[in-house]
Design an enzyme around this catalytic site. Structure first.
Site, PDB file in Angstrom:
ATOM      1  N   ASP A 106      -5.589   4.510 -34.359  1.00 40.87           N
ATOM      2  CA  ASP A 106      -6.843   4.894 -35.046  1.00 40.87           C
ATOM      3  C   ASP A 106      -7.012   5.962 -35.834  1.00 40.87           C
ATOM      4  O   ASP A 106      -6.693   7.186 -35.977  1.00 40.87           O
ATOM      5  CB  ASP A 106      -7.756   5.405 -33.380  1.00 40.87           C
ATOM      6  CG  ASP A 106      -9.201   5.099 -33.483  1.00 40.87           C
ATOM      7  OD1 ASP A 106      -9.564   5.082 -34.828  1.00 40.87           O
ATOM      8  OD2 ASP A 106      -9.702   4.902 -32.375  1.00 40.87           O
ATOM      9  N   ASP A 208     -11.929   4.365 -38.194  1.00 41.80           N
ATOM     10  CA  ASP A 208     -13.208   5.280 -37.690  1.00 41.80           C
ATOM     11  C   ASP A 208     -14.376   5.193 -38.602  1.00 41.80           C
ATOM     12  O   ASP A 208     -13.894   5.335 -39.961  1.00 41.80           O
ATOM     13  CB  ASP A 208     -12.830   6.456 -37.331  1.00 41.80           C
ATOM     14  CG  ASP A 208     -13.875   7.177 -36.391  1.00 41.80           C
ATOM     15  OD1 ASP A 208     -14.053   6.792 -35.364  1.00 41.80           O
ATOM     16  OD2 ASP A 208     -14.353   8.483 -36.909  1.00 41.80           O
ATOM     17  N   GLU A 271     -14.478  -0.041 -38.108  1.00 43.66           N
ATOM     18  CA  GLU A 271     -16.068   0.251 -37.064  1.00 43.66           C
ATOM     19  C   GLU A 271     -17.145   0.357 -38.252  1.00 43.66           C
ATOM     20  O   GLU A 271     -16.976   1.523 -39.042  1.00 43.66           O
ATOM     21  CB  GLU A 271     -15.648   1.734 -36.292  1.00 43.66           C
ATOM     22  CG  GLU A 271     -16.974   2.007 -35.417  1.00 43.66           C
ATOM     23  CD  GLU A 271     -17.221   3.424 -35.111  1.00 43.66           C
ATOM     24  OE1 GLU A 271     -17.631   3.683 -33.994  1.00 43.66           O
ATOM     25  OE2 GLU A 271     -16.736   4.419 -35.855  1.00 43.66           O
ATOM     26  N   HIS A 339     -15.233   3.108 -26.161  1.00 40.69           N
ATOM     27  CA  HIS A 339     -15.501   4.411 -25.732  1.00 40.69           C
ATOM     28  C   HIS A 339     -16.629   5.373 -26.099  1.00 40.69           C
ATOM     29  O   HIS A 339     -16.742   6.480 -25.692  1.00 40.69           O
ATOM     30  CB  HIS A 339     -14.133   5.200 -26.079  1.00 40.69           C
ATOM     31  CG  HIS A 339     -14.101   5.512 -27.826  1.00 40.69           C
ATOM     32  ND1 HIS A 339     -13.750   4.334 -28.299  1.00 40.69           N
ATOM     33  CD2 HIS A 339     -14.244   6.120 -28.461  1.00 40.69           C
ATOM     34  CE1 HIS A 339     -14.021   4.695 -29.770  1.00 40.69           C
ATOM     35  NE2 HIS A 339     -14.146   5.879 -29.806  1.00 40.69           N
ATOM     36  N   ASP A 340     -17.408   4.809 -26.969  1.00 45.42           N
ATOM     37  CA  ASP A 340     -18.788   5.179 -27.035  1.00 45.42           C
ATOM     38  C   ASP A 340     -19.864   4.659 -26.344  1.00 45.42           C
ATOM     39  O   ASP A 340     -21.074   5.105 -26.606  1.00 45.42           O
ATOM     40  CB  ASP A 340     -19.131   5.183 -28.378  1.00 45.42           C
ATOM     41  CG  ASP A 340     -17.766   5.855 -29.572  1.00 45.42           C
ATOM     42  OD1 ASP A 340     -17.457   7.134 -28.924  1.00 45.42           O
ATOM     43  OD2 ASP A 340     -17.725   5.290 -30.789  1.00 45.42           O
TER      44      ASP A 340
HETATM   45  C1  GLC Z   1     -16.728   6.975 -34.296  1.00 46.67           C
HETATM   46  C2  GLC Z   1     -15.820   7.166 -32.714  1.00 46.67           C
HETATM   47  C3  GLC Z   1     -16.374   8.144 -31.869  1.00 46.67           C
HETATM   48  C4  GLC Z   1     -16.342   9.362 -32.687  1.00 46.67           C
HETATM   49  C5  GLC Z   1     -16.961   9.456 -34.014  1.00 46.67           C
HETATM   50  C6  GLC Z   1     -16.542  10.200 -34.983  1.00 46.67           C
HETATM   51  O1  GLC Z   1     -17.854   6.528 -33.894  1.00 46.67           O
HETATM   52  O2  GLC Z   1     -15.525   5.770 -32.095  1.00 46.67           O
HETATM   53  O3  GLC Z   1     -15.918   8.426 -30.800  1.00 46.67           O
HETATM   54  O4  GLC Z   1     -17.052  10.459 -32.013  1.00 46.67           O
HETATM   55  O5  GLC Z   1     -16.440   8.172 -34.890  1.00 46.67           O
HETATM   56  O6  GLC Z   1     -15.250  10.297 -35.431  1.00 46.67           O
END
Ligand code: GLC
Length: 543
Positions: A106, A208, A271, A339-340
């Site tokens: 990641d 990310d 993402e 995970h979010d």
């Molecule tokens: C993304 C991740 C999340 C994180 C954020 C900041 O959205 O999935 O878990 O807190 O980025 O890095």
């Protein structure tokens, strides 16, 4: 495309592991890389007895003060001691490859930790050589913040540093300062962090918040959101046009892609957020490719709303829009959990029937034209865990409880440590009855349905490579057919209604996968009744 030329990620099912919560191997209550190695056979031992996934994505495993549990990286080229060492990671890479599996890490390019040496230098003085690696600005003449951007986690996106009195930008926590990607030195240094891992044999990265790395050149204010009303989320008060999916970001994405292309067979999945067109743009164009895959979060975002909660027309519209927007040859990637986000069952459990919807959802996920991602524990029906306030760990309270409820340890069995740990787990466990040991030999369990669905997908050319075409069905049934040249077509019907629905499959066929196992193997003449909240796949005779 001939079979051997198909990129692996088009056919893969990817499993996301939250490393802190998968398997503890050293008794500290925190999952680690050796633990993951111990559990690889569960994921894929080469037989249909295992889950059968083809690749693993690990949430961040790098050194980090863990302000945002690893999404605040203090060294991109090492392993956090809680998880292991570089040597353990090398072994994990080798063990995955030995089983024919791929490993994705990641990558967090938008921001570092405030403890990263780059930021420690940058904050030291106004004329530090790394000053321009981050965003430093004075307050406005009236004393207010440099601009009106909000942190995704709430509050202003700026914090004043005492060394110089200037403010630095952080789109997330104040412990996560944003990198300045318009500085070529930053871009070069970050590209090198990719090469560090690609050289070690990692098969790719989940990236990310891809769409935020390049901002408006003058960091201009965001315009007010005309739809915002008091009581709405503070961060949606302004439209994020100057700090999210800003047009220049797409060129930076293409340059990132070219780093991946220095190697064979690597993959980047981003993402990203926004409309179907904004998502599609991350794939690049015919001349210059962008990401191999970009997550589409609409299935989660829209299904969270009361109005479109598990609703056939909404599912259909999301898939139609994605299919229409995709560049030629691009493959969608629908996120259903991570995970979010609240666990799938918890999002769809208003009437207590979330588990049935989870069964239908896996048939849908494996039947759609896309690269499916499975978040650990979804395959055994883990739910959000109710965690007492004093045990909550996530500092980012985007929901009142933060994101801990969906990050609790994997439940391997019903023992006190759930097979996860010999000591106290870092977060409390969930419902006792949702565990691997209880489901592994039960042919009707959710886990068995996942295994059947994944294995059927892997061995069915129409599902791997076929096109997508909707078929006529009652308004509360989402139905489509997947077809590929010279292979039997597969029709899929997902019944959203709490009553049975009759669906016509002209040409008939055989039910090859169903939420209700008793239906599998049944011949279909033309019409079939799909059970309440159920889903089926019908393999049609080859034409
Ligand atoms: C993304 C991740 C999340 C994180 C954020 C900041 O959205 O999935 O878990 O807190 O980025 O890095």
């Amino acid at each position: 495309m001939t079979e051997h030329a198909v990129e692996w990620w088009r056919h893969a099912v990817v499993y996301q592991i939250y490393p802190r919560s998968f398997q503890d191997s050293n008794g500290d209550g925190i999952g680690d890389l050796d633990g993951i190695i111990q559990r690889l056979d569960y994921l894929n031992d080469g037989t249909p007895d295992s889950l059968g996934v083809d690749a693993i994505w690990l949430s961040p495993t790098f050194p980090s003060p863990m302000a945002d549990f690893g999404y605040d990286v203090s060294d991109y080229c090492d392993v956090h001691p809680d998880f292991g060492t570089l040597e353990t990671m090398d072994r994990l890479i080798a063990e995955c490859h030995r089983r024919g599996m791929k490993l994705l890490l990641d990558w967090v390019p938008n921001h570092t930790s405030d403890q990263h040496p780059w930021f420690l230098e940058s904050r030291a003085s106004r004329n530090n050589p790394k000053r321009d690696w981050y965003f430093w600005r004075d307050a406005r003449p009236d004393g207010s913040m440099p601009n009106n951007w909000r942190s995704v986690f709430g509050g202003p996106a700026w914090t004043q540093a005492e060394e110089t009195g200037q403010y630095y930008l952080h789109s997330f926590l104040r412990e996560q300062p944003d990198l300045n990607w318009r500085n070529p030195e930053v871009e070069r240094a970050m590209h090198d962090t990719l090469r560090f891992w690609l050289d070690r044999g990692v098969d790719g990265f989940r990236i990310d918040v891809m769409g935020m790395i390049v901002k408006h050149p003058d960091l201009a204010d965001n315009p007010p959101n005309p739809d915002w009303k008091p009581g709405d989320r503070e961060r949606s008060r302004y439209r994020s046009v100057n700090n999210r999916n800003y047009p220049d970001v797409y060129d930076a994405v293409k340059r990132i892609r070219s780093v991946f292309d220095e190697y064979d067979d690597r993959m980047a999945v981003g993402e990203v957020f926004g409309s179907s067109d904004e998502i599609a743009a991350f794939y690049g164009d015919d001349d210059e490719p962008g990401l191999h895959l970009a997550f589409n979060f609409q299935l989660i975002n829209e299904m969270e709303s009361e109005a479109t909660h598990w609703e056939a027309q909404a599912l259909q519209r999301i898939v139609q829009n994605a299919e229409a927007a995709m560049p030629r040859d691009a493959q969608p990637c629908y996120a259903v959990g991570n995970h979010d986000r609240s666990r799938f069952i918890s999002r769809h459990n208003g009437d207590g029937r979330g588990l049935e919807r989870a069964r239908a959802a896996v048939v849908m996920q494996m039947g759609l034209r896309n690269t499916p991602f499975v978040y650990y524990g979804e395959e055994i029906g883990m739910e959000d865990v109710d965690i007492p306030e004093e045990q909550l760990k996530d500092p980012a309270r985007i929901r009142t409880t933060g994101r801990d409820p969906e990050r609790t340890p994997m439940q391997w069995d019903a023992s006190p440590g759930r097979g996860f740990t010999e000591s106290e787990p870092w977060l409390p466990f969930g419902k006792l009855e949702r565990n691997v040991a209880d489901q592994v030999d039960d042919p009707d369990s959710l886990l068995s349905l996942y295994r059947r669905a994944i294995h059927f997908r892997k061995t069915t050319p129409a599902l791997l490579d076929g096109g997508h075409r909707e078929i006529a069905a009652p308004s509360d049934v989402f139905a489509w057919v997947r077809w590929a040249q010279g292979a039997p077509a597969v029709a899929v019907a997902v019944n959203i209604a709490r009553d049975p629905r009759e669906v016509a499959f002209p040409g008939g066929g055989t039910i090859c996968l169903a939420t209700d196992r008793a239906l599998e193997g049944m011949a279909v003449d033309r019409n079939i009744v799909v059970p309440p909240l159920g889903a089926i796949m019908v393999q049609q005779p080859a034409r």
